[in-house]
Design an enzyme around this catalytic site. Structure first.
Site, mmCIF file in Angstrom:
data_model
loop_
_atom_site.group_PDB
_atom_site.id
_atom_site.type_symbol
_atom_site.label_atom_id
_atom_site.label_comp_id
_atom_site.label_asym_id
_atom_site.label_seq_id
_atom_site.Cartn_x
_atom_site.Cartn_y
_atom_site.Cartn_z
ATOM 1 N N HIS A 160 72.741 52.757 72.650
ATOM 2 C CA HIS A 160 72.428 51.328 72.798
ATOM 3 C C HIS A 160 73.434 50.513 71.999
ATOM 4 O O HIS A 160 74.260 51.068 71.269
ATOM 5 C CB HIS A 160 71.008 51.011 72.300
ATOM 6 N N HIS A 208 64.666 51.109 72.704
ATOM 7 C CA HIS A 208 65.570 50.057 73.163
ATOM 8 C C HIS A 208 66.821 50.669 73.792
ATOM 9 O O HIS A 208 67.282 51.735 73.400
ATOM 10 C CB HIS A 208 65.934 49.053 72.062
ATOM 11 N N HIS A 223 76.566 46.272 66.565
ATOM 12 C CA HIS A 223 76.890 47.693 66.462
ATOM 13 C C HIS A 223 76.726 48.414 67.792
ATOM 14 O O HIS A 223 75.978 47.985 68.658
ATOM 15 C CB HIS A 223 76.069 48.394 65.367
ATOM 16 N N HIS A 255 64.706 51.990 60.161
ATOM 17 C CA HIS A 255 64.410 50.678 60.724
ATOM 18 C C HIS A 255 62.891 50.530 60.898
ATOM 19 O O HIS A 255 62.228 51.475 61.343
ATOM 20 C CB HIS A 255 65.024 50.537 62.121
ATOM 21 N N TYR A 264 74.451 53.052 59.234
ATOM 22 C CA TYR A 264 75.464 52.151 59.803
ATOM 23 C C TYR A 264 76.791 52.418 59.099
ATOM 24 O O TYR A 264 76.835 52.578 57.876
ATOM 25 C CB TYR A 264 75.107 50.689 59.521
ATOM 26 N N GLU A 274 76.515 52.990 64.657
ATOM 27 C CA GLU A 274 75.287 53.556 64.097
ATOM 28 C C GLU A 274 75.109 54.938 64.684
ATOM 29 O O GLU A 274 75.441 55.169 65.853
ATOM 30 C CB GLU A 274 74.071 52.697 64.483
#
Lengths: 316, 138
Positions: A160, A208, A223, A255, A264, A274
């Site tokens: 993503h 996501h 990112h 997260h 990161y 990431e």
């Protein structure tokens, strides 16, 4: 088939300042596999080991860092045609154009369009299959769980991206009403819950497939993220990044949003990468998770409970 | 850079060092020949220059060089224009001193000039937050 329409992130095209250090990073440190390059060497195509399609990352040497475009694979040429018509009629996108088959090696026609937050997106239906090199008796027959000779961090796939832009409402409308995505999580202002700051969108079972944060900029990359199987692999990624003197931004940590375990870091042109593990399975009937602006700290970095200085201000 | 070449060829010889001084606060730190200004600051106790990607892309570590000579590696044109460069405005992470330097901290321009015309009233939320952060760190 329950998962139809836009299937998944297909490729991300990144601008790098110098190709040689970029390739060292993406091949030897991150552990992607080079699959092709332009004859003039201006673009290099790579994939992660468990991706079957020809490439998922395109590096282009340029004067600016950042993202050129993000491509999505759709389930069929018929779906591509239908979605193109929907994009043309929705009035939300600009700079609509077809990119001819073969402009990316092994890839069919791509339809490119600029979304309200300024980013260029692409849809395509066909890409050559190279396989994941796990089969022991031909491709995909009696496979091993992973192939030999992996390098570096070796994520399984490009997963993503998080993007920064101004017209979050327009982009959200496009992804949910035209492209068929679901909103899995949102960040809103507590005083005005209709005012969205962050949108986490999925076209699949993942928490996501793309996310947007409202910032007064156009077409910026926060990112590009790659998937690892476990928390232990995220820790190992941290070891590899330190050993190779790669600039770590933050982590390993967790997260709050998506529950992913994360680290990161920056590529040699300042594009943030990431690698992450974990997260939950999304189904379309899962209620939308809401975070308030005042808890953006733990939403982004659950352990520190505050944003690091770079989160809002450092992007390309 | 001859100085760093010499240092590499003769690791036993103590390499040349330059002094980098931040004008507003008069803090300073040493920078080894061949080392970039931001890495040298991060190895010192000084924290005056904002640290971002450390790789020439994000513009967090913009500085203006008031005196001294230096070389730079490629910097993203999205954050350092040709006229910036001509005016000795550079990224600390891509700048290698060739003499002692006097520098002024600029930090990231926020919002970036290219986006200024597209800032909506909505966007002001994020802008205000970022400006507060920027003020705090200077």
């Amino acid at each position: 088939m329950a998962l139809t329409g836009v299937l998944r992130p297909g490729h991300i095209a990144l601008r790098v300042l110098e190709m040689a250090p970029a390739l060292n990073h993406y091949v030897n440190v991150l552990g992607l596999i080079e699959t092709a390059r332009d004859q003039d060497g201006k673009r290099v195509f790579l994939k992660a080991w468990d991706e079957h399609d020809h490439h998922s990352v395109v590096l282009r040497e340029a004067d600016e860092a950042g993202m050129d475009y993000f491509g999505w694979k759709v389930d069929s040429p018929a779906t591509l045609k239908r979605l193109v018509a929907d994009i043309e009629s929705c009035g939300l996108c600009e700079n609509l154009e077809w990119i001819a088959a073969g402009e990316h090696p092994g890839t069919g026609d791509r339809f490119r369009f600029r979304i309200p937050t300024g980013h260029l997106m692409e849809l395509y239906a066909e890409k050559e299959i190279l396989g994941n090199d796990c089969g022991t008796d031909g491709p995909n027959v009696n496979p091993n769980p992973w192939p030999d000779d992996l390098k570096g961090i070796a994520p399984s796939r490009f997963d993503h991206a998080l993007l920064y832009g101004d017209d979050l409402d327009g982009t959200l409308k496009l992804f949910t009403e035209v492209l068929g995505f679901s909103l899995s999580e949102q960040v809103v202002t507590k005083d005005n819950p209709d005012f969205m700051i962050g949108a986490f969108l999925t076209c699949s079972n993942k928490a996501h497939d793309v996310a947007f944060i409202r910032q007064p900029v156009k077409a910026k990359l926060h990112h590009a993220s790659f998937e690892l199987g476990s928390w232990e692999k995220v820790l190992r990624a941290g070891d590899i990044l330190s050993r190779t003197h790669t600039k770590i931004d933050i982590g390993p940590t967790r997260h709050g949003i998506t529950r992913g375990e994360t680290i990161y870091f920056f590529d040699p042109s300042g594009n943030r990468n990431e690698v992450f593990g974990g997260g939950y399975i999304h189904y379309p009937d899962k209620p939308v998770i809401t975070w308030y602006d005042e808890t953006l700290g733990p939403a982004i970095f659950y352990h520190d409970r505050e944003l690091n200085e770079a989160f809002l201000s450092v992007f390309t | 850079m001859n100085s760093s070449d010499r240092a590499d060829a003769h690791p036993g010889i103590r390499s040349q060092r330059f002094r980098v001084t931040i004008e507003a606060c008069d803090e300073s730190f040493d920078c080894n020949a061949g080392e970039d200004v931001l890495s040298a600051m991060r190895n010192s106790l000084c924290r005056q220059i904002p640290v971002g990607c450390c790789n020439g892309g994000c513009g967090a570590c913009r500085i203006s060089i008031s005196s001294g000579t230096y070389t730079t590696r490629k910097m993203s044109r999205a954050v350092i224009s040709e006229s910036d460069e001509a005016a000795r405005c550079v990224l600390a992470c891509r700048t290698v001193p060739l003499s002692d330097l006097q520098v002024r901290v600029l930090g990231r321009m926020w919002p970036p000039p290219t986006a200024a015309t597209t800032v909506s009233s909505d966007g002001a939320v994020a802008t205000a937050q970022a400006e507060t952060k920027a003020k705090r760190r200077v």
